[in-house]
Design a protein around this motif. Structure first.
Motif, PDB file in Angstrom:
ATOM      1  N   UNK A   1      58.038  55.206  52.552  1.00 23.79           N
ATOM      2  CA  UNK A   1      57.703  54.079  53.431  1.00 23.79           C
ATOM      3  C   UNK A   1      58.484  54.238  54.732  1.00 23.79           C
ATOM      4  N   UNK A   2      57.816  54.054  55.864  1.00 24.15           N
ATOM      5  CA  UNK A   2      58.501  54.116  57.141  1.00 24.15           C
ATOM      6  C   UNK A   2      59.498  52.965  57.249  1.00 24.15           C
ATOM      7  N   UNK A   3      60.511  53.167  58.066  1.00 25.24           N
ATOM      8  CA  UNK A   3      61.547  52.137  58.204  1.00 25.24           C
ATOM      9  C   UNK A   3      60.966  50.819  58.710  1.00 25.24           C
ATOM     10  N   UNK A   4      59.902  50.921  59.500  1.00 20.12           N
ATOM     11  CA  UNK A   4      59.284  49.698  60.034  1.00 20.12           C
ATOM     12  C   UNK A   4      58.535  48.912  58.961  1.00 20.12           C
ATOM     13  N   UNK A   5      58.195  49.592  57.865  1.00 20.17           N
ATOM     14  CA  UNK A   5      57.548  48.896  56.751  1.00 20.17           C
ATOM     15  C   UNK A   5      58.632  48.249  55.886  1.00 20.17           C
ATOM     16  N   UNK A   6      58.468  47.013  55.581  1.00 19.15           N
ATOM     17  CA  UNK A   6      59.443  46.358  54.716  1.00 19.15           C
ATOM     18  C   UNK A   6      59.067  46.595  53.259  1.00 19.15           C
ATOM     19  N   UNK A   7      59.933  47.262  52.540  1.00 24.14           N
ATOM     20  CA  UNK A   7      59.718  47.484  51.111  1.00 24.14           C
ATOM     21  C   UNK A   7      60.734  46.637  50.358  1.00 24.14           C
ATOM     22  N   UNK A   8      60.276  45.581  49.762  1.00 22.33           N
ATOM     23  CA  UNK A   8      61.177  44.675  49.046  1.00 22.33           C
ATOM     24  C   UNK A   8      61.931  45.426  47.954  1.00 22.33           C
ATOM     25  N   UNK A   9      63.153  44.993  47.698  1.00 23.06           N
ATOM     26  CA  UNK A   9      63.945  45.657  46.669  1.00 23.06           C
ATOM     27  C   UNK A   9      63.205  45.702  45.334  1.00 23.06           C
ATOM     28  N   UNK A  10      62.554  44.616  45.014  1.00 21.63           N
ATOM     29  CA  UNK A  10      61.864  44.538  43.725  1.00 21.63           C
ATOM     30  C   UNK A  10      60.732  45.549  43.605  1.00 21.63           C
ATOM     31  N   UNK A  11      60.283  46.103  44.738  1.00 22.00           N
ATOM     32  CA  UNK A  11      59.204  47.087  44.737  1.00 22.00           C
ATOM     33  C   UNK A  11      59.728  48.527  44.784  1.00 22.00           C
ATOM     34  N   UNK A  12      61.023  48.695  44.844  1.00 24.59           N
ATOM     35  CA  UNK A  12      61.619  50.026  44.926  1.00 24.59           C
ATOM     36  C   UNK A  12      61.845  50.598  43.526  1.00 24.59           C
ATOM     37  N   UNK A  13      61.713  51.919  43.403  1.00 26.77           N
ATOM     38  CA  UNK A  13      61.885  52.568  42.110  1.00 26.77           C
ATOM     39  C   UNK A  13      63.276  52.304  41.543  1.00 26.77           C
ATOM     40  N   UNK A  14      64.291  52.352  42.372  1.00 25.44           N
ATOM     41  CA  UNK A  14      65.657  52.146  41.879  1.00 25.44           C
ATOM     42  C   UNK A  14      65.821  50.765  41.263  1.00 25.44           C
ATOM     43  N   UNK A  15      65.186  49.752  41.872  1.00 23.72           N
ATOM     44  CA  UNK A  15      65.286  48.397  41.326  1.00 23.72           C
ATOM     45  C   UNK A  15      64.548  48.317  39.981  1.00 23.72           C
ATOM     46  N   UNK A  16      63.384  48.950  39.914  1.00 20.87           N
ATOM     47  CA  UNK A  16      62.610  48.929  38.674  1.00 20.87           C
ATOM     48  C   UNK A  16      63.362  49.641  37.548  1.00 20.87           C
ATOM     49  N   UNK A  17      64.022  50.745  37.898  1.00 20.03           N
ATOM     50  CA  UNK A  17      64.862  51.447  36.915  1.00 20.03           C
ATOM     51  C   UNK A  17      65.994  50.547  36.454  1.00 20.03           C
ATOM     52  N   UNK A  18      66.632  49.878  37.411  1.00 21.61           N
ATOM     53  CA  UNK A  18      67.749  48.987  37.090  1.00 21.61           C
ATOM     54  C   UNK A  18      67.292  47.843  36.206  1.00 21.61           C
ATOM     55  N   UNK A  19      66.106  47.336  36.471  1.00 17.75           N
ATOM     56  CA  UNK A  19      65.586  46.232  35.664  1.00 17.75           C
ATOM     57  C   UNK A  19      65.352  46.672  34.221  1.00 17.75           C
ATOM     58  N   UNK A  20      64.861  47.882  34.043  1.00 21.07           N
ATOM     59  CA  UNK A  20      64.678  48.415  32.687  1.00 21.07           C
ATOM     60  C   UNK A  20      66.033  48.553  31.994  1.00 21.07           C
ATOM     61  N   UNK A  21      67.013  49.105  32.711  1.00 20.09           N
ATOM     62  CA  UNK A  21      68.336  49.305  32.124  1.00 20.09           C
ATOM     63  C   UNK A  21      68.970  47.978  31.728  1.00 20.09           C
ATOM     64  N   UNK A  22      68.777  46.959  32.548  1.00 14.55           N
ATOM     65  CA  UNK A  22      69.404  45.650  32.300  1.00 14.55           C
ATOM     66  C   UNK A  22      68.658  44.828  31.257  1.00 14.55           C
ATOM     67  N   UNK A  23      67.476  45.251  30.869  1.00 13.38           N
ATOM     68  CA  UNK A  23      66.673  44.508  29.895  1.00 13.38           C
ATOM     69  C   UNK A  23      67.221  44.773  28.487  1.00 13.38           C
ATOM     70  N   UNK A  24      67.959  43.817  27.960  1.00 13.28           N
ATOM     71  CA  UNK A  24      68.683  43.998  26.699  1.00 13.28           C
ATOM     72  C   UNK A  24      67.765  43.754  25.499  1.00 13.28           C
ATOM     73  N   UNK A  25      66.825  44.682  25.307  1.00 14.26           N
ATOM     74  CA  UNK A  25      65.888  44.561  24.188  1.00 14.26           C
ATOM     75  C   UNK A  25      66.531  45.118  22.916  1.00 14.26           C
TER      76      UNK A  25
END
Length: 504
Positions: free
Chosen positions: A9-33
């Motif tokens: 994504x270009x810097x001018x495009x706003x990519x919300x944290x929740x839409x970033x791969x790193x955030x999605x990975x973190x969410x999986x890691x934090x999901x205490x299933x």
């Protein structure tokens, strides 16, 4: 599972944290299933597997060097180092370093191959070191290891690194950071930053596994684990990371992978979904690159059919793109045909491996690589008659998502001097979960006892195995039991002096 599209994504495009791969990975890691019993069993298998390989490598120079570096950083409470008493502790990042090298040195533990390739067991030293230092329970360790395996396996499924000559530890740094975050039960925000830091500092080139391969092949995954520990530590102190690490205009995908127009699809568990990726991985029966596992088994089977190996005119291995170009003649590495090559290079030469396996009817983690073994005239003659070719059928099977079709082996055509042709093929190694003799807990224990024989005392072997059998029940502060101690004389000669122990 849900598939996530990842692109620049270009810097001018706003990519919300929740839409970033790193955030999605973190969410999986934090999901205490809840962790399924089958997953817990396999985690225990891989703890045993890592210890087995570490035991066999303790006296080797790279392992001794890494251990000496770690011992220059004593710390309390700290983490343990393979072979040393549980009372002797070092800072966790240095324990991850020393133990990571011990686990990786012989190229003899678990593997996962898909769009890229990996050794997910490389996650264990870093996550275990942090768990020991922080006084976590066995249940927390299991949570961390399940997450580490989950993230690495799914990154390997979705993003090919070797196509762009990036070493596979670029997937390991983020997965280890995620696993540490899961073990510590950290919030998504913290894991998100640590995952990005770990990616940023563990992206290196594939020259580690090309040409004259050195001991850095074993050090590289340990370095990723060490960097993951440091990344989490920095973030816990309030520091951030380059963001978005994968999708940024000057980020990982744009400049180190497929470029600004490339898209990748990474599968990840959905909220509440169990982490089962470790069950997709497989260990090694033989101490060699995984693509050689089935071919070693095939050589054992073909040897008696061929008979007099001096009558072999040529051997052609029809195999996948990856096997041909990484460990075959497609790599165009003359070192892979050199009797003076290092152990690390011979480990990446299917021509050498297949020739020796034919002659010996099997494979040994030390004897098969010995300089005197590689320099036998009859071995050299046979070795230089072996070549590989890419077969589209085997390449397709290598990348298949259908377990019944997926294959890592090949078809071997042996032409004899009198014109006779002997052919055979094997898709997967005997020890693979779908192979002729799938590894079970008893096989992992047998592998440990075999490799630990003469290194770890029998009573200490028993104690270690008993600890692993019930590791999820270990209370806080008792994870140091997941280590083994050896007599000092079995550690081999002292490591050469370095900066940490320099005296003028």
């Amino acid at each position: 599972m849900k598939s996530h599209t990842v692109r620049t994504h270009k810097s001018a495009e706003h990519l919300a944290r929740e839409d970033q791969l790193a955030w999605k990975i973190a969410a999986v890691a934090a999901d205490d299933v809840a962790i399924e019993d089958e997953v817990v069993q396999m985690i225990g298998n891989r703890i045993i597997d890592n210890a087995a390989v570490a035991a066999a490598s303790l006296a080797r120079r790279p392992v001794a060097s890494a251990r000496a570096q770690a011992l220059a950083h004593p710390y309390a409470p700290g983490a343990t180092v393979f072979g040393l008493p549980g009372t002797r502790r070092v800072s966790p990042e240095w324990a991850a370093w020393a133990n990571g090298v011990a686990v990786r040195e012989l190229d003899f533990h678990d593997t996962f191959l898909a769009a890229d390739y990996s050794h997910p067991g490389d996650n264990i030293p870093a996550i275990l070191a942090v768990a020991q230092h922080c006084g976590l329970t066995g249940k927390a360790l299991a949570r961390g290891l399940a997450a580490g395996y989950e993230i690495q396996v799914n990154l390997v499924k979705g993003i090919c690194l070797h196509e762009h000559k990036i070493d596979h530890i670029a997937h390991l740094g983020p997965s280890a950071a995620a696993g540490i975050g899961a073990a510590l039960n950290l919030p998504v925000e913290t894991i998100y930053q640590a995952v990005q830091q770990a990616l940023h500092v563990t992206t290196t080139t594939r020259q580690s596994r090309k040409g004259e391969i050195s001991s850095w092949k074993a050090y590289a995954p340990a370095f990723a684990g060490k960097m993951a520990v440091e990344a989490v530590d920095r973030v816990l102190r309030g520091e951030g990371a380059p963001s978005p690490a994968w999708e940024g205009e000057d980020g990982f995908i744009a400049w180190l992978l497929g470029g600004p127009k490339a898209e990748y699809s990474v599968p990840l568990p959905q909220p509440g979904e169990a982490k089962r990726a470790i069950l997709d991985t497989y260990t090694k029966e033989h101490s060699a690159e995984y693509q050689s596992q089935a071919l070693i088994d095939l050589a054992r089977r073909m040897g008696p059919k061929i008979g007099d190996l001096s009558q072999v005119a040529s051997i052609v291995i029809h195999t996948s793109h990856h096997t041909h170009y990484v460990i075959g003649t497609g790599a165009n590495d003359p070192q892979k045909m050199d009797p003076q090559a290092s152990r690390e290079t011979l480990d990446h030469s299917i021509m050498y491996i297949f020739a020796v396996a034919l002659e010996d009817g099997g494979w040994h983690h030390e004897h098969s690589y010995a300089p005197e073994r590689a320099s036998r005239p009859e071995t050299i003659a046979l070795w230089h008659k072996v070549s590989t070719v890419e077969d589209p059928v085997w390449t397709r099977r290598y990348h298949s998502h259908n377990p019944a079709e997926k294959a890592f082996g090949g078809r071997v055509v042996v032409t004899l001097a009198d014109g006779r042709v002997i052919e055979d093929e094997l898709a997967i190694a005997d020890a693979h979960p779908l192979g002729a003799r799938p590894f079970r807990r008893a096989d992992y224990i047998h592998k440990f006892r075999t490799l630990a024989d003469g290194v770890v005392a029998p009573a200490e072997q028993d104690r270690f195995i008993a600890a692993v059998e019930s590791f999820t029940l270990l209370p806080a502060g008792d994870l140091t039991r997941l280590n083994f101690e050896v007599a000092p004389e079995t550690l081999g000669p002292a490591a050469a002096r370095g900066i940490f122990d320099w005296t003028a």
